[in-house]
Motif scaffolding. Structure first.
Motif, mmCIF file in Angstrom:
data_model
loop_
_atom_site.group_PDB
_atom_site.id
_atom_site.type_symbol
_atom_site.label_atom_id
_atom_site.label_comp_id
_atom_site.label_asym_id
_atom_site.label_seq_id
_atom_site.Cartn_x
_atom_site.Cartn_y
_atom_site.Cartn_z
ATOM 1 N N ALA A 123 68.483 42.656 67.068
ATOM 2 C CA ALA A 123 69.025 43.520 68.117
ATOM 3 C C ALA A 123 68.015 44.548 68.620
ATOM 4 O O ALA A 123 68.080 44.963 69.783
ATOM 5 N N THR A 124 67.091 44.962 67.750
ATOM 6 C CA THR A 124 66.172 46.038 68.140
ATOM 7 C C THR A 124 64.809 45.544 68.614
ATOM 8 O O THR A 124 63.987 46.357 69.028
ATOM 9 N N LEU A 125 64.556 44.244 68.540
ATOM 10 C CA LEU A 125 63.316 43.722 69.111
ATOM 11 C C LEU A 125 63.275 44.048 70.599
ATOM 12 O O LEU A 125 64.266 43.831 71.317
ATOM 13 N N PRO A 126 62.174 44.575 71.113
ATOM 14 C CA PRO A 126 62.124 44.912 72.540
ATOM 15 C C PRO A 126 62.103 43.659 73.414
ATOM 16 O O PRO A 126 61.724 42.577 72.962
ATOM 17 N N ALA A 127 62.532 43.790 74.633
ATOM 18 C CA ALA A 127 62.468 42.685 75.588
ATOM 19 C C ALA A 127 61.034 42.187 75.685
ATOM 20 O O ALA A 127 60.086 42.978 75.741
ATOM 21 N N GLY A 128 60.875 40.853 75.673
ATOM 22 C CA GLY A 128 59.540 40.271 75.744
ATOM 23 C C GLY A 128 58.837 40.164 74.408
ATOM 24 O O GLY A 128 57.689 39.698 74.348
ATOM 25 N N ALA A 129 59.512 40.575 73.325
ATOM 26 C CA ALA A 129 58.900 40.476 72.000
ATOM 27 C C ALA A 129 58.657 39.015 71.649
ATOM 28 O O ALA A 129 59.403 38.119 72.052
ATOM 29 N N THR A 130 57.602 38.768 70.861
ATOM 30 C CA THR A 130 57.245 37.409 70.464
ATOM 31 C C THR A 130 57.774 37.116 69.066
ATOM 32 O O THR A 130 57.555 37.877 68.137
ATOM 33 N N VAL A 131 58.481 35.989 68.942
ATOM 34 C CA VAL A 131 59.071 35.594 67.669
ATOM 35 C C VAL A 131 58.615 34.175 67.348
ATOM 36 O O VAL A 131 58.776 33.260 68.157
ATOM 37 N N GLY A 132 58.063 33.975 66.176
ATOM 38 C CA GLY A 132 57.524 32.681 65.782
ATOM 39 C C GLY A 132 58.480 31.869 64.938
ATOM 40 O O GLY A 132 59.144 32.400 64.043
ATOM 41 N N THR A 133 58.545 30.567 65.226
ATOM 42 C CA THR A 133 59.295 29.621 64.403
ATOM 43 C C THR A 133 58.788 28.218 64.720
ATOM 44 O O THR A 133 58.380 27.939 65.846
#
Length: 335
Positions: A123-133
């Motif tokens: 919920a707190t990740l900023p817009a445009g944050a990069t998340v790896g999977t």
């Protein structure tokens, strides 16, 4: 039995096949020690290099299901080891001839875990944050929950993936797969079971509720595989039976039955979670479009807690999903 024959029998050992990653070795050693304690026989660890350990590129493009399992299964069939320990979610849903899953130990936490920089949560990740999977299932559900995030495909073992998060220490050597970039992401998503088994829970900033992200079929569960004769009456047959947890087997039977009917591999955007309650089994499942724009989520219950009923439950729920367009939505083979 003579004293020398008795001594020889007591010293007989069994060989346990495993991948060479830190997580695989940890899981395998835990199972091997449990079997040794229950049987009274020592064990030998046999490391087997698999295609999934040496091939680069997205998991979804590595030639279908079982890239981590094929070499271990060949070692079993060829007599190179007596049992092999797999992460059940990595196994194809169709069991090959000549091998059986002799034990499914008590399941660990089934949830996925977000490991974010600076304590960030989904919920707190900023817009445009990069998340790896590296998982299309996780990627699709992340996009559905947060379409403003940038999902980055990553490879490598647990240490390497954690090393991609900004502020984390460089990863330990994992044989070179997926390495080379460090600290370039805001977060990664991994199975909480693997992190816990490696003692890396401190990296978890949020356990993702299955209501947001259903796990992969079999996630959190181990599979101890062997030839039928090993399970039926071999050196560790009784120990294998003791290690098997029936509630875990019920839940994963339902999940894998659904996966099989959908004709979906372990890299498909499909989540499933079976839970045993009262005298029955509940199965929840989700099928996603790869971009996360569309999700089909359904659940069904069985009033019987038998393996046949669990398998039938998986088929029934898969049929519902297929009737609602799951095959077209996720590009599955099932019809």
């Amino acid at each position: 039995m003579s004293q020398s024959a008795s001594t020889s029998a007591a010293q007989a050992s069994f060989r346990v096949g495993t991948r060479g990653s830190a997580l695989a070795l940890t899981q395998t050693t835990t199972v091997a020690e449990a079997l040794a304690e229950a049987s009274g026989h020592p064990y030998e660890i046999v490391r087997v290099k698999t295609e999934g350990d040496v091939t680069t590129g997205p998991l979804s493009q590595l030639g279908g299901t079982g890239v981590f399992a094929a070499a271990l299964r060949l070692a079993l069939l060829d007599g190179g080891c007596d049992v092999a320990v797999h992460s059940l979610k990595d196994l194809p849903s169709v069991q090959p001839e000549g091998l059986v899953i002799a034990a499914t130990p008590v399941r660990a936490d089934v949830r996925d875990a977000l490991c974010g920089r600076d304590g960030l949560t989904l919920a707190t990740l900023p817009a445009g944050a990069t998340v790896g999977t590296g998982s299309p299932r996780r990627a699709a559900q992340l996009r559905a929950a947060r379409p403003d995030l940038v999902i980055v495909d990553i490879r490598g073992n647990v240490g390497t993936r954690l090393g991609r998060v900004a502020g984390n220490a460089p990863a330990a050597d994992d044989g070179g797969v997926g390495r080379g970039v460090q600290g370039d992401l805001d977060a990664v998503v991994l199975a909480s079971a693997g992190l816990t088994r490696l003692g890396l829970e401190s990296h978890i900033t949020e356990y993702l509720d299955p209501a947001i992200m259903l796990p992969a079929p079999g996630q959190g569960s181990l599979a101890v595989e062997c030839r039928p004769e090993t399970a039926a009456g071999g050196l560790i047959a009784a120990a294998l039976a003791e290690l098997d947890d029936f509630d875990t087997r019920l839940a994963v039977t339902a999940e894998r039955s659904l996966l099989s009917r959908l004709e979906a591999g372990c890299a498909a955007p499909v989540g499933a979670l079976g839970t045993v309650h009262g005298g029955g089994v509940r199965l929840e499942a989700v099928v996603c479009s790869t971009d996360g724009s569309s999700l089909l989520r359904r659940s069904l219950d069985s009033t019987e807690a038998t393996l046949d009923a669990a398998a039938a439950l998986g088929v029934r729920l898969a049929e519902e999903l297929l009737a609602d367009g799951a095959a077209e939505l996720a590009g599955l083979a099932g019809r």
